[in-house]
Design an enzyme around this catalytic site. Sequence first.
Site, mmCIF file in Angstrom:
data_model
loop_
_atom_site.group_PDB
_atom_site.id
_atom_site.type_symbol
_atom_site.label_atom_id
_atom_site.label_comp_id
_atom_site.label_asym_id
_atom_site.label_seq_id
_atom_site.Cartn_x
_atom_site.Cartn_y
_atom_site.Cartn_z
ATOM 1 N N ASP A 1 0.817 -1.213 0.000
ATOM 2 C CA ASP A 1 0.000 0.000 0.000
ATOM 3 C C ASP A 1 0.854 1.269 0.000
ATOM 4 O O ASP A 1 0.311 2.373 0.063
ATOM 5 C CB ASP A 1 -0.934 0.020 1.216
ATOM 6 C CG ASP A 1 -2.390 -0.191 0.812
ATOM 7 O OD1 ASP A 1 -2.640 -0.520 -0.373
ATOM 8 O OD2 ASP A 1 -3.279 -0.014 1.664
ATOM 9 N N ASP B 1 -9.404 -6.910 12.288
ATOM 10 C CA ASP B 1 -9.188 -8.296 12.690
ATOM 11 C C ASP B 1 -10.304 -8.806 13.599
ATOM 12 O O ASP B 1 -10.978 -9.792 13.290
ATOM 13 C CB ASP B 1 -7.819 -8.453 13.347
ATOM 14 C CG ASP B 1 -7.487 -7.318 14.302
ATOM 15 O OD1 ASP B 1 -8.397 -6.564 14.704
ATOM 16 O OD2 ASP B 1 -6.301 -7.187 14.682
#
Length: 792
Positions: free
Chosen positions: A158, A321
Amino acid sequence: MATTAAGLVLLSQPVSTQNQLAMSLAAMATMLLLWLFLDGPRTRFVFLAMGSLVVLRYILWRVTSTLPSAGDPVSFGFGLVLLVGELYCVFILFVSLIINAEPLRRRPPPVARAADLPQVDVFVPSYNEDAGILAMTLAAARQMNYPPEKLTVWLLDDGGTDQKCADADPEKAAAARARRAHLRALCADLGARYLTRERNLHAKAGNLNNGLAHASGEIVVVFDADHAPFRSFLRETVGYFAEDPRLFLVQTPHAFLNPDPVERNLRTFERMPSENEMFYAVTQRGLDKWNGSFFCGSAALLRRAALDEAGGFSGITITEDCETAFELHSRGWTSVYVDKPLIAGLQPDTLADFIGQRSRWCQGMFQILMLKNPLLQRGLKPIQKVAYLSSMTFWFFPAPRLIFMFAPLLHIFFDLKIFVASVDESIAYTATYIVINLMMQNYVYGKFRWPFVSELYEYIQGLYLSKAIAAVVLSPRRPTFKVTNKGSSLDHDHLSPLSLPFFAVYALLLAGCGVAAWRYLFEPGVTNLMLVVGLWNFFNLLTAGAALGVCAERRQVERTPSLPIDRRGVLTLGGRAVDVAVERVSVEACTVRVPAALLTTGAGHRPMGGALTVVPVDGARPAGALPVTLDQVSRQRDDALCRLSFHALRPQDYTALAGLMYGDAEAMRRFQMRRRRHKDILSGTLQFAWWGLLEPLRAIRYVFLKEPRPAAIERVPALPLDEPVQPAGAPPLAPEPVGIGAAAPVSEAAADLTLAREPAEADGSSDWVRLMLEFENERLLAGERARRPSPA
């Protein structure tokens, strides 16, 4: 049911203060006997049940008998706030005991044939990490014990997106394009696949979902950029998916090579369990029993079919997560937790980075609580709702921690009675409750958390996390994902830029202790309650003092974190090969033990280049030799310890280095087990008091440290080995005959070297032998100087 009802009736019976004290002391004695002489699941439940009864007796008394009169609204209001803080702590205590009463220990997964193993995609999401860190993680992922044709490693970058490569700032755009080109070439050399995307949408969750769009494996493995897996990672985990078709997650613990700021600045990394070990070694196992262990962002395997059903990784909050696990558990999928350290990662080095990381965790869990309340989530079983609720409400801790820190000052400075009780009642109820609480926590977590260390971590975070909590409460969708900085360089002692509030709180508590002592000793009408409150404030002062020690940041001893290992290899220097034992390794250097009676002071020789070839672990393919430079040698009894540095590693060298450093997962387990020694309440209290008393002195000293100026390093040429160092002003020394053929007596080791010289030169290894001779000559000179009287 009848037993529970009878217990509650007994619990609610009013008793005198003396009887309450006797009951609490009897419970303590019984618990101590159970602890010392009995062991097993039944003993564990009896121990925790007896302690819980004392805690409930305290809470009943606290609610019904200690609040100030409503006629005094100021005292009543502050008293109610203090009570709410205590009720929160008791709630967290009981929920944690329910979850962790009997943690589950999983058996190893079945071993499948290579042909039956699923296709695995490994995702390594990256943003701004150093290429060396990424090379190590990618190389370690590639060397995992798994059929190569069924393993694809992806670098999800990224930091090189089209959006960044087209940044309006020319320098940033050029840096992004250079990063993309460099990492693409690195992946090609290491056998990994490079992938980026157009825009940086939805942070890490968006990056992972972009990986899902291009990958096709049945199992997805996620490693943070600085989480390198050990070779056995997949062998220890992937087999669970064959046992349960509804299994969506296999999570493993996060283990770290470097200390966090608390461990480094208080020097506990080598002897105290890390803060996260209580969560990974106890809490996650407890959650696993109730199908509640959750995805922790890295070191985990996820089933592709489950992710597809949920629309990929969840990205509404900044803790993708836990949110992803929350969604899949509510859809009826199951999870497994494997309590084995199978990766080695990096923690934030500075206090500022540590607080930044915890602020993100805190805000993310609050976002899930507010936007997806587990109590209202359909599909979760009641115990799963409790499990997720405990994980989310835990992050309320800054509020009660600060309440307990400042509450005694209200009585000391303003004489507010926010806790109405006599000294006898305080001892019979409060003091025994505190001791019982400590006993239960030490019984359950003693190997993984020292006494009062939780209070220290919570206070350090609490001063700054309060702001993070307020930001989420005001705007639940506003917080954005921020990458935690890792690998910061700490080359000198200094105070953290976050230290000012900690000094202010310490000064306030210190003034509180002084005022409490003066009022108790000299002010008429002050009761013994001031003594009790003063002791409470003194404990807070110790906590604040230990926190000042954390703010006083010590320089790093190692530039790159290392791992103690036990591997064998062959060191080649000057054309001669020698068997060595590799004892410690980092991405920068390693330490090897040479099986020879040699010693060096590390001076008087030029660095020598060579190669280190490591014996592969069972089943691993031999890797190439690592280029090394012999920097220094020191003596440890009859062996020579050599420091070998790695310079200008090529991409293929990272494969060999990963095989050396991450070939054996037992190395990390041995390191963790050495630290897991039970710390009893007395010794833990004394250690905590030591920090609280002495660390403020070090922090104050750091206030006056001057910022070091960068200076040019002057390389001093090595002195000739046949000319001993002479102190200034000393009379000239007579020349000393040293080395081969010298008249002076030499050691047996030197004699052996003398005999070996000519054959060695014939084999083309004269440089190696000459270096060893220099080591021995240096030792002889050092011993001779030590025997001489110092010059007048």
